[in-house]
Write a protein that holds these residues in place. Structure first.
Motif, short mmCIF file in Angstrom:
data_model
loop_
_atom_site.label_atom_id
_atom_site.label_comp_id
_atom_site.label_asym_id
_atom_site.label_seq_id
_atom_site.Cartn_x
_atom_site.Cartn_y
_atom_site.Cartn_z
N LEU A 3 54.09 23.63 10.96
CA LEU A 3 52.78 22.51 11.01
C LEU A 3 52.71 22.08 9.51
CD1 LEU A 3 51.20 24.42 13.83
CD2 LEU A 3 51.74 22.32 14.26
N PHE A 4 52.25 21.11 9.65
CA PHE A 4 51.41 21.03 8.27
C PHE A 4 50.97 21.89 7.68
CE2 PHE A 4 52.87 16.43 10.31
CZ PHE A 4 54.00 16.76 9.61
N ARG A 20 50.27 16.85 19.00
CA ARG A 20 50.77 16.27 17.87
C ARG A 20 51.78 15.44 17.76
NH1 ARG A 20 53.60 19.06 12.67
NH2 ARG A 20 55.54 19.35 14.33
N GLU A 69 41.16 8.24 15.25
CA GLU A 69 40.67 9.70 15.41
C GLU A 69 40.46 9.92 17.06
OE1 GLU A 69 37.86 9.48 12.60
OE2 GLU A 69 36.69 11.02 13.53
N SER A 70 40.03 8.62 17.40
CA SER A 70 39.67 9.13 18.95
C SER A 70 40.49 9.89 19.95
CB SER A 70 38.50 7.93 19.23
OG SER A 70 39.22 7.35 20.83
N ASP A 94 37.13 22.25 19.75
CA ASP A 94 36.47 23.79 18.50
C ASP A 94 36.93 23.15 17.40
OD1 ASP A 94 37.84 24.92 20.62
OD2 ASP A 94 35.63 25.93 20.75
N LEU A 108 42.58 18.05 13.60
CA LEU A 108 42.53 16.87 13.78
C LEU A 108 44.01 16.21 12.62
CD1 LEU A 108 40.89 14.75 14.73
CD2 LEU A 108 39.41 14.56 12.98
N GLU A 109 44.17 15.83 11.53
CA GLU A 109 44.54 15.72 10.96
C GLU A 109 46.45 15.45 11.31
OE1 GLU A 109 42.22 15.53 6.56
OE2 GLU A 109 43.38 17.35 7.41
N MET A 168 41.55 13.21 18.50
CA MET A 168 40.17 13.59 19.19
C MET A 168 40.32 14.63 20.66
SD MET A 168 38.67 15.36 17.54
CE MET A 168 36.61 16.05 17.86
N GLY A 169 41.33 13.11 21.34
CA GLY A 169 41.08 12.83 23.03
C GLY A 169 42.66 14.37 23.36
N ASP A 215 48.32 22.15 5.36
CA ASP A 215 46.83 22.32 4.77
C ASP A 215 46.55 21.43 5.93
OD1 ASP A 215 47.38 24.26 2.68
OD2 ASP A 215 48.77 22.80 1.47
N MET A 216 46.85 20.57 6.64
CA MET A 216 45.73 19.91 7.21
C MET A 216 45.22 20.90 8.65
SD MET A 216 48.70 16.33 8.37
CE MET A 216 49.82 15.58 6.95
N MET A 221 46.58 13.05 13.84
CA MET A 221 46.56 11.63 14.17
C MET A 221 47.65 11.25 12.54
SD MET A 221 42.90 11.86 12.22
CE MET A 221 42.58 10.19 11.39
N THR A 222 48.46 12.62 12.34
CA THR A 222 49.81 12.31 11.51
C THR A 222 50.50 11.97 12.55
OG1 THR A 222 49.07 13.84 10.37
CG2 THR A 222 51.21 13.21 10.24
N ASP A 224 38.70 21.26 13.21
CA ASP A 224 38.72 21.54 11.34
C ASP A 224 39.23 22.06 10.57
OD1 ASP A 224 37.31 18.79 11.65
OD2 ASP A 224 35.12 19.48 11.94
#
Lengths: 260, 341
Positions: free
Chosen positions: A91-92, A166, A131-132, A145, A98-99, A135-136, A94-95, A102-103, A148
């Motif tokens: 994984l990344f 991811r 982003e949407s 939940d 969600l990030e 989140m999905g 420090d992300m 998104m990546t 973040d």
């Protein structure tokens, strides 16, 4: 044969004197769950690395949808539709979750470096869409939940789920899972099994490298068995479970007399 | 956890993250605060403060580029000052020898620095520690070139008679206009790089810096993004370099030694690796403090070394990390009273 989405042809890879994958030819049917099993050191992970492009074969070919992708680098294979996860989640750290997802949408995005600096409307549209969608995916994997929370603060099972989300973000048609249940408890394993079935039912093809025999036999439509880098057997789970060569490879040759 | 209930009427459920948007808004708020401080404090202090602030801005621009390259994408460069030199000499020589207008010279010099950075990246196609050592060597080569190619660069004695900044026929040479030009440079660089980090490419850079294998596994072309981030980092340094000779009113290679490269790295480390405002605050610390401690000049490098070690032990995420921690704590304390803006 047109229903084959992923195939290897005489795939071979040696490390020095050791032939880790030796002349392996097998085909994965579109929309199926395909198990790749074998005792420790059978060459499963090497075969995975060859298919995902992390390492290059000594000889042989990898075909995706009829197209020779042997010379494509790993990142380009993702764009064609193959995505993988790792034995230990990569994984990344420090992300946030969600990030991270998104990546994972990277190959589906269009805004590049200059666009990221100079485009406004198009960029905010794409960002909102990414982003949407992310989140999905987090909701689908049960991490909504935790969107973040930084990856480094997630539990082991959550890290696995996040890595899967991811990978899904790249919208692959073939997903390679490398020991996806390793280190998971039975509840988490069941959750992943259901997720994999759902993915198959939405038309995706799954390849599993697995140690957990109950898991892989319960899920797979077809199973390929490797032993010492060579193809040992291929068939439905029932065929594989009653295959004497397979049993011998896993349990050893039965002795005439155990004691005496 | 109840954060999304208040505003979810406006957007489809689960489709956006409030904290992602809040963190982006905070980034821009910090941008405004930093730039407002820059715009107000030095002019109020006047005189020498304007001069120091101009130099701070120059180092901040270089540090911003280095922050993207090192702090985000993990491509450590140990010879970054060389690119300030490439920018400075290219720009001055173009103006001095060929009469190229200031803005065009700046653009060409920035591009040239980015290209030299790409050249370095291509020449040393190495990964990990080997790339870092090669960047160190590259920095020394550029320094040697600037020092010894006397017929063009003036060698160790340097260049004098730097042409004044001339934009559309107007000449700018007083401290205030220098300061204003540097502020515009800084604001534009900071804003563009901030926008870059808030998007797809910025995420790819961070992915690359945090786990290269994972980045490739999701389709990020690591080699291209590495080259891109090197070009951005070196281009920003080149842009910063174009102002330096006009501020000092002379140019010599001693500004571009490996010690300066080290100072740039200390700036982003003390400020907080990965943080853009951190890079600017780091530049303030590393430029302003030595100016007021000139009496202890000979202990400068010792002080830098101690500063680096102390900051890595006591604030591994730099000044930016400490500020962020404080803000989070204060926000946490007032959480019930918090309202969406």
């Amino acid at each position: 044969m047109t229903n084959t989405i992923l195939a290897t042809e005489k795939l071979t890879r040696s490390f020095g004197g050791l032939v880790a994958v030796d002349d392996v030819t097998f085909a994965v049917e579109r929309g199926s769950i395909h198990g790749l099993i074998g005792p420790n050191g059978a060459g499963k992970t090497t075969a995975f690395n060859l298919i995902s492009g992390l390492i290059a074969p000594s000889s042989g070919r990898v075909l995706f949808d009829g197209r020779d992708i042997t010379s494509l680098p790993a990142h380009a294979r993702v764009a064609t539709g193959i995505c993988r996860t790792f034995q230990t989640p990569q994984l990344f750290e420090d992300m946030t979750a969600l990030e991270t997802v998104m990546t994972g949408c990277h190959v589906k995005g269009r805004i590049g470096i200059a666009g990221g600096m100079f485009k406004f409307a198009a960029k905010s549209r794409e960002e909102a869409a990414i982003e949407s969608k992310s989140m999905g995916l987090l909701a689908e994997i049960g991490l909504a939940d935790h969107a973040d929370v930084q990856a480094r603060n997630l539990s082991y099972g959550q890290r696995r789920s996040l890595e899967i989300a991811r990978a899904l973000a790249a919208e692959p048609s073939v997903i390679l899972f490398d020991e996806v249940t390793a280190g998971l408890n039975p509840v988490e394993t069941d959750f992943i099994a259901n997720l994999i079935r759902r993915l198959r039912d939405t038309g995706r093809t799954i390849v599993l490298v697995e140690h957990d025999m109950r898991f892989v036999m319960g899920l797979s439509d077809r199973v390929t068995v490797l032993n010492f880098g060579r193809l040992l057997a291929e068939g439905t789970p029932a065929e594989i479970l009653s295959n004497e060569q397979v049993i011998e490879a896993y349990l050893g040759r039965p002795k005439e007399k155990v004691r005496g | 956890m109840s954060s999304s209930t208040a505003t979810s009427a406006a957007v489809p459920t689960g489709s956006t993250s409030l904290s992602l948007q809040r963190s982006r808004r905070t980034d821009w708020l910090v941008f405004l605060v930093v730039m407002a401080t820059f715009a107000l404090v030095p002019p109020l202090l006047g005189g020498f403060a304007l001069y120091i602030a101009t130099i701070v801005a120059i180092f901040a621009i270089a540090a911003l580029g280095l922050q993207i390259m090192v702090g985000l994408a993990g491509q450590l460069s140990l010879g970054h000052a060389a690119f300030l030199g490439v920018g400075a000499y290219t720009s001055v020589l173009l103006q001095k020898l060929y009469g190229v207008p200031f803005l065009a010279a700046v653009a060409i010099a920035t591009l040239a620095s980015a290209l030299v950075g790409l050249l370095m990246g291509q020449l040393v196609r190495l990964s990990g520690i080997y790339f870092k050592i090669a960047t160190f060597g590259f920095g020394i080569i550029v320094y040697q070139l600037l020092s010894n190619w006397s017929s063009v660069t003036g060698g160790h004695t340097g260049l004098i008679g730097i042409p004044p900044i001339r934009i559309l026929g107007t000449v700018f040479r007083d401290r205030l206009s220098m300061f204003i030009i540097a502020m515009i440079y800084l604001a534009v660089t900071y804003a563009l790089l901030l926008r870059l980090t808030h998007g797809r490419a910025g995420r790819a850079f961070r992915a690359l810096g945090q786990n290269e294998a994972a980045a490739q596994s999701i389709g990020i072309p690591a080699a291209s993004y590495k080259m891109a981030v090197i070009a951005i980092g070196c281009g920003a340094a080149g842009l910063a370099g174009t102002l330096l000779p006009h501020v000092y009113n002379f140019l010599n290679p001693e500004e571009f030694t490996w010690l300066q490269s080290l100072v740039l790295l200390i700036i982003i480390t003390v400020g907080g690796l990965g943080s853009l405002p951190g890079a600017i605050v780091g530049a303030v610390v590393l430029v302003v403090v030595p100016e007021y401690l000139r009496a202890f000049q000979e202990y400068k490098m010792l002080a830098y070394g101690v500063l680096l070690i102390v900051s890595m032990i006591f604030m591994p995420r730099g000044i930016a990390g400490i500020v962020q921690g404080l803000v989070t704590r204060i926000r946490g304390r007032h959480a019930p009273a918090e309202t969406p803006s």
